[in-house]
Design a protein around this motif. Structure first.
Motif, short mmCIF file in Angstrom:
data_model
loop_
_atom_site.label_atom_id
_atom_site.label_comp_id
_atom_site.label_asym_id
_atom_site.label_seq_id
_atom_site.Cartn_x
_atom_site.Cartn_y
_atom_site.Cartn_z
N GLN A 105 -37.13 -19.36 50.42
CA GLN A 105 -37.90 -18.70 49.36
C GLN A 105 -37.09 -18.51 48.09
OE1 GLN A 105 -41.24 -18.06 49.42
NE2 GLN A 105 -41.11 -19.18 51.33
N VAL A 106 -35.79 -18.41 48.23
CA VAL A 106 -34.92 -18.19 47.07
C VAL A 106 -35.06 -19.34 46.06
CG1 VAL A 106 -32.51 -17.91 46.35
CG2 VAL A 106 -33.35 -16.77 48.40
N ILE B 292 -37.66 -18.44 43.36
CA ILE B 292 -37.63 -17.12 42.73
C ILE B 292 -37.76 -17.17 41.21
CG2 ILE B 292 -35.12 -16.82 42.47
CD1 ILE B 292 -35.71 -13.93 43.70
N PRO C 200 -41.36 -15.02 40.92
CA PRO C 200 -40.52 -13.91 41.40
C PRO C 200 -41.25 -12.91 42.29
CG PRO C 200 -40.86 -13.76 39.02
CD PRO C 200 -41.45 -15.05 39.47
N PHE C 201 -42.45 -12.51 41.90
CA PHE C 201 -43.18 -11.52 42.70
C PHE C 201 -43.54 -12.10 44.07
CE2 PHE C 201 -47.13 -9.49 44.16
CZ PHE C 201 -46.67 -8.20 44.27
N THR D 28 -42.15 -14.59 45.68
CA THR D 28 -40.94 -14.83 46.46
C THR D 28 -40.44 -13.53 47.08
OG1 THR D 28 -40.34 -16.69 45.05
CG2 THR D 28 -38.57 -15.68 46.33
N LEU D 29 -40.40 -12.47 46.31
CA LEU D 29 -39.94 -11.18 46.85
C LEU D 29 -40.90 -10.66 47.93
CD1 LEU D 29 -38.66 -9.47 43.59
CD2 LEU D 29 -37.31 -10.50 45.44
N ILE E 77 -40.10 -12.70 51.09
CA ILE E 77 -38.83 -12.26 51.67
C ILE E 77 -39.01 -10.91 52.36
CG2 ILE E 77 -36.47 -11.52 51.14
CD1 ILE E 77 -36.43 -13.74 48.99
N ALA E 78 -39.79 -10.01 51.75
CA ALA E 78 -40.06 -8.71 52.37
C ALA E 78 -40.82 -8.88 53.69
CB ALA E 78 -40.84 -7.82 51.41
#
Length: 161
Positions: free
Chosen positions: A96-97, A100, A104-105, A107-108, A111-112
């Motif tokens: 996912q990085v 990013i 960005p949203f 991807t985060l 990851i969460a």
């Protein structure tokens, strides 16, 4: 009390498996969009590290298929699937990085979700595994107890409810 805790952790494993399946379907959908209509995938040179949209699409489809398979076996209570799921979800979080800069949203968020899935898979490993195996042995196809189908004999001469 301990039985309720192990059931709760088995629920976490089931939650992790469902999230894996949902994430895999999202990956497959994103990959198909990238393969079928690469003009819909927006990538700017300064915000997305990518060599080829088609390659990225195939990577998403294949990775989504792997996640779907592992998530399905995890829902079936296979012990090996839990190990595989930890590896697959870890790789998914790392992958996912790459996006990013462009998303960005999103991807985060991914990851969460991967972090929550990892927690559900590795926390209280043994009690949850035992409960999951017990539930899978006790419950037959489609969530019905063994013996609820006319062609199945009840296990040990008793009908489970």
């Amino acid at each position: 009390m301990a039985e309720e805790r192990s059931r709760a952790w088995a629920g976490w494993i089931a939650f992790a498996a469902v999230i894996m399946v949902v994430n895999s379907l999202i990956n497959i959908l994103q990959g198909m969009v990238a393969l079928l209509d690469d003009e819909r995938v927006i990538a700017t040179p300064d915000a997305f590290v990518l060599v080829d949209i088609t390659s990225w699409g195939w990577a998403l489809v294949i990775f989504g298929g792997v996640m779907l398979t592992v998530g399905g076996f995890l829902l079936a209570g296979r012990t090996w699937a839990r190990y595989a799921a930890v590896i697959v979800i870890s790789l998914h979080a790392v992958a996912q990085v790459v996006t990013i800069g462009a998303y960005p949203f999103w991807t985060l968020l991914m990851i969460a979700l991967d972090t929550v899935v990892l927690f559900g898979l590795v926390a209280r490993w043994e009690p949850a595994s035992e409960e999951l195996r017990y539930q899978n042995d006790r419950v037959g196809p489609a969530g019905l107890a063994n013996g609820e189908f006319p062609h199945e004999a009840p296990s040990h001469g008793t009908r489970l409810s």
